[in-house]
Design a protein around this motif. Structure first.
Motif, mmCIF file in Angstrom:
data_model
loop_
_atom_site.group_PDB
_atom_site.id
_atom_site.type_symbol
_atom_site.label_atom_id
_atom_site.label_comp_id
_atom_site.label_asym_id
_atom_site.label_seq_id
_atom_site.Cartn_x
_atom_site.Cartn_y
_atom_site.Cartn_z
ATOM 1 N N GLY A 99 0.827 -1.210 0.000
ATOM 2 C CA GLY A 99 0.000 0.000 0.000
ATOM 3 C C GLY A 99 0.857 1.255 0.000
ATOM 4 O O GLY A 99 0.543 2.244 -0.678
ATOM 5 N N VAL A 100 1.961 1.218 0.744
ATOM 6 C CA VAL A 100 2.894 2.356 0.750
ATOM 7 C C VAL A 100 3.476 2.544 -0.651
ATOM 8 O O VAL A 100 3.537 3.664 -1.174
ATOM 9 N N LEU A 101 3.904 1.451 -1.272
ATOM 10 C CA LEU A 101 4.471 1.537 -2.623
ATOM 11 C C LEU A 101 3.415 1.986 -3.635
ATOM 12 O O LEU A 101 3.701 2.805 -4.516
ATOM 13 N N TYR A 102 2.208 1.480 -3.506
ATOM 14 C CA TYR A 102 1.125 1.871 -4.408
ATOM 15 C C TYR A 102 0.855 3.371 -4.305
ATOM 16 O O TYR A 102 0.714 4.057 -5.316
ATOM 17 N N LEU A 103 0.766 3.872 -3.072
ATOM 18 C CA LEU A 103 0.514 5.294 -2.851
ATOM 19 C C LEU A 103 1.633 6.153 -3.458
ATOM 20 O O LEU A 103 1.358 7.159 -4.119
ATOM 21 N N ALA A 104 2.877 5.732 -3.266
ATOM 22 C CA ALA A 104 4.005 6.503 -3.818
ATOM 23 C C ALA A 104 4.010 6.447 -5.346
ATOM 24 O O ALA A 104 4.251 7.467 -6.012
ATOM 25 N N THR A 105 3.728 5.261 -5.897
ATOM 26 C CA THR A 105 3.803 5.088 -7.347
ATOM 27 C C THR A 105 2.645 5.765 -8.066
ATOM 28 O O THR A 105 2.846 6.520 -9.020
ATOM 29 N N TYR A 106 1.424 5.479 -7.616
ATOM 30 C CA TYR A 106 0.258 5.971 -8.350
ATOM 31 C C TYR A 106 -0.329 7.248 -7.748
ATOM 32 O O TYR A 106 -1.028 7.978 -8.442
ATOM 33 N N GLY A 107 -0.076 7.509 -6.489
ATOM 34 C CA GLY A 107 -0.592 8.725 -5.873
ATOM 35 C C GLY A 107 0.308 9.928 -6.103
ATOM 36 O O GLY A 107 -0.164 11.040 -6.297
ATOM 37 N N PHE A 108 1.629 9.705 -6.089
ATOM 38 C CA PHE A 108 2.572 10.807 -6.220
ATOM 39 C C PHE A 108 3.445 10.694 -7.474
ATOM 40 O O PHE A 108 4.311 11.518 -7.697
ATOM 41 N N ASP A 109 3.242 9.627 -8.256
ATOM 42 C CA ASP A 109 3.997 9.385 -9.490
ATOM 43 C C ASP A 109 5.511 9.300 -9.243
ATOM 44 O O ASP A 109 6.316 9.742 -10.045
ATOM 45 N N TRP A 110 5.878 8.720 -8.079
ATOM 46 C CA TRP A 110 7.290 8.474 -7.780
ATOM 47 C C TRP A 110 7.588 7.061 -8.231
ATOM 48 O O TRP A 110 7.399 6.099 -7.502
ATOM 49 N N ASN A 111 8.095 6.930 -9.451
ATOM 50 C CA ASN A 111 8.191 5.621 -10.078
ATOM 51 C C ASN A 111 9.597 5.275 -10.551
ATOM 52 O O ASN A 111 9.779 4.288 -11.238
ATOM 53 N N SER A 112 10.592 6.055 -10.224
ATOM 54 C CA SER A 112 11.948 5.708 -10.658
ATOM 55 C C SER A 112 12.410 4.480 -9.868
ATOM 56 O O SER A 112 11.866 4.168 -8.810
ATOM 57 N N PRO A 113 13.405 3.762 -10.365
ATOM 58 C CA PRO A 113 13.893 2.583 -9.625
ATOM 59 C C PRO A 113 14.326 2.905 -8.197
ATOM 60 O O PRO A 113 14.039 2.141 -7.273
ATOM 61 N N VAL A 114 14.997 4.022 -7.996
ATOM 62 C CA VAL A 114 15.442 4.382 -6.643
ATOM 63 C C VAL A 114 14.236 4.688 -5.757
ATOM 64 O O VAL A 114 14.148 4.210 -4.618
ATOM 65 N N GLN A 115 13.293 5.472 -6.270
ATOM 66 C CA GLN A 115 12.104 5.804 -5.484
ATOM 67 C C GLN A 115 11.294 4.550 -5.158
ATOM 68 O O GLN A 115 10.806 4.392 -4.034
ATOM 69 N N SER A 116 11.155 3.664 -6.123
ATOM 70 C CA SER A 116 10.404 2.425 -5.879
ATOM 71 C C SER A 116 11.058 1.602 -4.776
ATOM 72 O O SER A 116 10.370 1.072 -3.892
ATOM 73 N N VAL A 118 13.049 2.726 -2.360
ATOM 74 C CA VAL A 118 12.931 3.449 -1.080
ATOM 75 C C VAL A 118 11.553 3.203 -0.469
ATOM 76 O O VAL A 118 11.435 2.883 0.722
ATOM 77 N N PHE A 119 10.509 3.331 -1.270
ATOM 78 C CA PHE A 119 9.163 3.147 -0.726
ATOM 79 C C PHE A 119 8.841 1.679 -0.479
ATOM 80 O O PHE A 119 8.042 1.368 0.412
ATOM 81 N N LYS A 120 9.451 0.799 -1.217
ATOM 82 C CA LYS A 120 9.321 -0.639 -0.936
ATOM 83 C C LYS A 120 9.893 -0.935 0.448
ATOM 84 O O LYS A 120 9.254 -1.595 1.271
ATOM 85 N N ILE A 121 11.079 -0.431 0.727
ATOM 86 C CA ILE A 121 11.729 -0.677 2.020
ATOM 87 C C ILE A 121 10.978 0.034 3.149
ATOM 88 O O ILE A 121 10.828 -0.519 4.242
ATOM 89 N N LEU A 122 10.481 1.232 2.899
ATOM 90 C CA LEU A 122 9.680 1.938 3.902
ATOM 91 C C LEU A 122 8.421 1.134 4.242
ATOM 92 O O LEU A 122 8.070 0.969 5.414
ATOM 93 N N GLY A 123 7.769 0.605 3.226
ATOM 94 C CA GLY A 123 6.582 -0.224 3.447
ATOM 95 C C GLY A 123 6.915 -1.491 4.221
ATOM 96 O O GLY A 123 6.157 -1.906 5.109
ATOM 97 N N ILE A 124 8.051 -2.095 3.911
ATOM 98 C CA ILE A 124 8.477 -3.290 4.645
ATOM 99 C C ILE A 124 8.696 -2.944 6.118
ATOM 100 O O ILE A 124 8.308 -3.700 7.010
ATOM 101 N N GLY A 125 9.319 -1.798 6.379
ATOM 102 C CA GLY A 125 9.570 -1.392 7.759
ATOM 103 C C GLY A 125 8.289 -1.215 8.554
ATOM 104 O O GLY A 125 8.183 -1.673 9.695
ATOM 105 N N ILE A 126 7.307 -0.547 7.965
ATOM 106 C CA ILE A 126 6.028 -0.341 8.656
ATOM 107 C C ILE A 126 5.313 -1.678 8.860
ATOM 108 O O ILE A 126 4.800 -1.967 9.948
ATOM 109 N N ALA A 127 5.310 -2.516 7.839
ATOM 110 C CA ALA A 127 4.649 -3.813 7.943
ATOM 111 C C ALA A 127 5.357 -4.727 8.940
ATOM 112 O O ALA A 127 4.711 -5.573 9.576
ATOM 113 N N THR A 128 6.659 -4.569 9.108
ATOM 114 C CA THR A 128 7.413 -5.411 10.042
ATOM 115 C C THR A 128 6.933 -5.210 11.477
ATOM 116 O O THR A 128 6.847 -6.173 12.242
ATOM 117 N N LEU A 129 6.623 -3.991 11.852
ATOM 118 C CA LEU A 129 6.108 -3.737 13.198
ATOM 119 C C LEU A 129 4.801 -4.498 13.426
ATOM 120 O O LEU A 129 4.603 -5.130 14.465
#
Length: 192
Positions: A99-116, A118-129
């Motif tokens: 959901g974090v990656l979806y929001l970044a990709t389709y909500g904010f159009d942050w779709n570069s490999p680096v941005q993807s 970063v938001f993939k790892i951020l989503g993993i961190g939140i989901a890990t808790l």
């Protein structure tokens, strides 16, 4: 054992559990990100679809690590229930993560490999808790403590000659006797 000693023992157990959970999670993170980038760069899958597939590959890898290492001492009687709950809570974690990656990709159009990534790892961190809480609370349940009637220790009145350290040692010995397991536990073959 004093309240402070009991609290310290529980905190030590929790710290070891968090460390083991983190080690398995780190392997899962590497698998997740590697599969995500492999799918993203070698297939025509969309970012979030590649992420979902990578997440489920990592979930399968993590189950093995959690069941046979992190929570190997937990209840193993209801494997079907355990696996069902693991998959249910993992799917909820996958929704959070992706959901974090979806929001970044389709909500904010942050779709570069680096941005993807970063938001993939951020989503993993939140989901890990969420996953840590749910796995330890619902999936890998602790075995119930063995309930034995506690016999009253013989009344020993400390005499004036008994040093406080000796009295504390006797008290600790009685405490340990009451809590000694009835069966022996084989040592962990990895630690030999």
């Amino acid at each position: 054992m004093s309240e402070r000693g009991a609290l310290r023992a529980r905190l030590d157990l929790l710290a070891r559990e968090v460390a083991k959970f983190g080690a398995v999670g780190a392997v899962g993170l590497l698998v997740n990100v590697a599969v995500f980038n492999l799918l993203r760069h070698t297939t025509d899958l969309q970012v979030v679809r590649a992420s979902v597939l990578a997440t489920f590959v990592a979930i399968l890898c993590n189950y093995v690590g959690f069941r046979y290492w992190t929570y190997r001492d937990r209840d193993k009687t209801g494997r079907t229930r355990e696996l069902t709950l693991f998959l249910l809570f993992s799917a909820a974690g996958a929704v959070i993560e992706n959901g974090v990656l979806y929001l970044a990709t389709y909500g904010f159009d942050w779709n570069s490999p680096v941005q993807s990534n970063v938001f993939k790892i951020l989503g993993i961190g939140i989901a890990t808790l969420f996953r840590f809480w749910s796995y330890r609370t619902w999936v890998f349940k602790a075995l119930p403590a063995e309930v034995r009637p506690v016999e009253a220790p013989p009344a020993e009145t400390p005499s004036a000659e008994t040093p406080p350290a000796e009295e504390a040692a006797r008290s600790a010995g009685r405490f340990l006797e009451q809590r000694r397991p009835t069966e022996t536990v084989e040592p962990d073959p990895v630690r030999r």
